[in-house]
Design a protein around this motif. Structure first.
Motif, short mmCIF file in Angstrom:
data_model
loop_
_atom_site.label_atom_id
_atom_site.label_comp_id
_atom_site.label_asym_id
_atom_site.label_seq_id
_atom_site.Cartn_x
_atom_site.Cartn_y
_atom_site.Cartn_z
N LEU A 242 14.60 24.82 29.92
CA LEU A 242 15.34 24.58 31.17
C LEU A 242 16.53 25.53 31.25
CD1 LEU A 242 15.39 20.67 31.20
CD2 LEU A 242 13.70 22.22 32.16
N SER A 243 16.82 25.93 32.47
CA SER A 243 18.00 26.75 32.69
C SER A 243 19.22 25.86 32.47
CB SER A 243 17.99 27.28 34.13
OG SER A 243 19.30 27.34 34.62
N HIS A 270 15.40 20.76 25.88
CA HIS A 270 15.16 22.13 25.41
C HIS A 270 15.81 23.09 26.41
CE1 HIS A 270 11.94 25.49 24.90
NE2 HIS A 270 13.09 25.83 24.39
N LEU A 271 17.00 23.57 26.10
CA LEU A 271 17.72 24.47 26.99
C LEU A 271 17.49 25.92 26.56
CD1 LEU A 271 21.25 22.94 27.69
CD2 LEU A 271 19.17 22.75 29.03
N ALA A 272 17.21 26.76 27.53
CA ALA A 272 17.00 28.18 27.25
C ALA A 272 18.25 28.75 26.57
CB ALA A 272 16.73 28.93 28.55
N GLY A 273 18.03 29.55 25.54
CA GLY A 273 19.15 30.21 24.88
C GLY A 273 19.76 29.39 23.77
N TYR A 274 19.30 28.17 23.58
CA TYR A 274 19.85 27.32 22.53
C TYR A 274 18.83 27.11 21.43
CZ TYR A 274 23.92 26.21 25.31
OH TYR A 274 25.08 26.31 26.01
N GLU A 275 19.22 27.39 20.21
CA GLU A 275 18.32 27.14 19.08
C GLU A 275 18.38 25.69 18.63
OE1 GLU A 275 15.88 28.95 17.62
OE2 GLU A 275 16.30 30.10 19.44
N GLN A 276 19.35 24.96 19.19
CA GLN A 276 19.49 23.56 18.82
C GLN A 276 18.98 22.65 19.93
OE1 GLN A 276 23.54 24.72 17.86
NE2 GLN A 276 23.60 22.87 16.58
N ARG A 277 18.53 21.49 19.55
CA ARG A 277 18.18 20.48 20.54
C ARG A 277 19.46 20.02 21.20
NH1 ARG A 277 13.42 17.87 17.48
NH2 ARG A 277 13.60 19.30 15.75
N VAL A 325 13.60 24.23 35.50
CA VAL A 325 12.79 25.05 34.58
C VAL A 325 13.18 26.51 34.76
CG1 VAL A 325 10.44 25.89 34.12
CG2 VAL A 325 10.86 23.43 34.44
N LEU A 326 13.36 27.20 33.66
CA LEU A 326 13.80 28.60 33.70
C LEU A 326 12.73 29.46 34.35
CD1 LEU A 326 16.24 30.21 32.46
CD2 LEU A 326 14.63 30.92 30.69
#
Ligand code: GTP
Length: 348
Positions: A242-243, A270-277, A325-326
């Motif tokens: 997600l954006s 799940h956010l785009a650009g984030y490696e973490q939840r 959604v991105l």
């Protein structure tokens, strides 16, 4: 010689009161108790299981396909039977059971199971019903939902959460109301689940006499609990990232518009650009987004959101979240960077 029965604590409290927060504290602190946890959630997709910070030696069993006080009570009896059998066979090592009910459960039929079902009664003894009450939303929940009143009425201990967010007067007013509903149960403030376990485990506080006084048919008829049909839940699952900016703004607009009806919302995002939840938590206007553990490098990444409320327009929620959604081809790196900059200023 009969073996001593396994003590059971039933942890209840309205939607979002702070039950899982308390459970997490209990599961992560080195208190030496060996606890088996049974977790029951409202909504077909469970989020709490993902939120529990369990130690590897802890047994956590999840019941998701209905409410423990009605549709899945047979599952509860079955799970308790299996736990007792595995313990007797030396396959499991625990000395007590903690059951977290859904926020809409009536504790009476759950408690009743420990007296009416002979197999359960043989192995288990109900130690106490502990009810968590949200200091911010508790008063309104008591006004609007009989489940919240039932939970307080049946409590042996009341834990008052989120007192950090209310004034001393508000806390006093709520405590007076709680006392009016239940004069027996001590009220103990808890800050993010921090509590003295000696006040809630092994307290031998459940009284059959009181249960029968509250519910005259307690030992004779299985209590049928009627849920408030206006309260419904739906979940949204998306595998695309997600954006961050559109998710944050879209969610914000939904909360602004529907906060009164939004009893509870939570999710793993799940956010785009984030490696973490990113963990979403909310009750009405009170919303939090927090970074949690990283995604597994090769594992699936998806967003799972659950919304629980009254007359929520599911299609509109889906449309707003879908729109987050991105769109990689439409979103240039520049706009992505700009979004990230704004997101950096957001509180997570
Ligand atoms: N400020 C504040 N927030 C709290 C406290 N206790 C819990 N919370 C927050 O309240 C939100 C809901 O807490 P949970 O523990 O998930 O509530 P729950 O009762 O398990 O929720 P359901 O299982 O969905 O009914 C989370 O965002 C918690 O961080 C507290 O003492 N103070």
């Amino acid at each position: 010689m009969s073996r001593p029965q396994i003590p059971v604590t039933v942890l209840t409290g309205f939607l979002g009161a702070g039950k899982t927060t308390l459970l997490n504290r209990i599961l992560s602190e080195p208190h030496g108790h060996r606890i088996a946890v049974i977790e029951n959630e409202f909504g077909e997709i469970g989020i709490d299981n993902a939120l529990l910070k369990r130690r590897s030696d802890e047994q956590v069993l999840v019941m998701n396909n209905g409410c423990i006080c009605c549709t899945v009570r047979d599952d509860l009896v079955r799970i308790l039977g299996e736990l007792a059998a595995k313990r007797a066979a030396g396959e499991l090592d625990f000395e007590r059971v903690l059951i977290e009910t859904t926020g809409l459960a009536d504790p009476a039929p759950v408690a009743q199971t420990f007296f009416v079902d002979p197999g359960v009664a043989e192995h288990y003894a109900l130690d106490a019903v502990i009810t968590v009450v949200d200091a911010v939303h508790g008063m309104a929940q008591l006004d609007a939902h009989h489940e919240a009143q039932d939970q307080v009425g049946f409590a042996d201990r009341i834990l008052l959460s989120k007192t950090d967010l209310v004034s001393a007067e508000q806390q006093e007013e709520l405590s007076t109301r709680l006392h009016e509903i239940n004069i027996r149960a001590p009220i103990i403030p808890v800050h993010f689940g921090k509590t003295d376990l000696a006040q809630i485990l092994d307290i031998d506080a459940f009284s059959l006499d009181i249960a029968e006084a509250l519910e005259p048919e307690f030992l004779h008829h299985f209590h049928h609990h009627h849920h408030d049909d206006d309260v419904q839940s739906f979940s949204i699952r998306l595998s695309e990232p997600l954006s961050p900016i559109r998710f944050r703004l879209g969610l914000g607009s939904l909360i602004d518009k529907y906060s009164a009806q939004l009893l509870r919302y939570k999710g793993v995002v799940h956010l785009a650009g984030y490696e973490q939840r990113v963990i979403l938590q909310g009750v009405h206007m009170l919303m939090a987004l927090n970074l949690a553990e990283p995604w597994l490098p090769d594992g699936p990444r998806e967003s799972v959101l659950v919304f629980i409320g009254e007359r929520l327009p599911e299609a509109e929620f889906r449309a707003v979240i879908d729109a987050a959604v991105l769109r990689t081809d439409a979103e240039s790196d520049a706009s992505f960077d700009a979004a990230m900059k704004i997101i950096d200023e957001l509180p997570f």
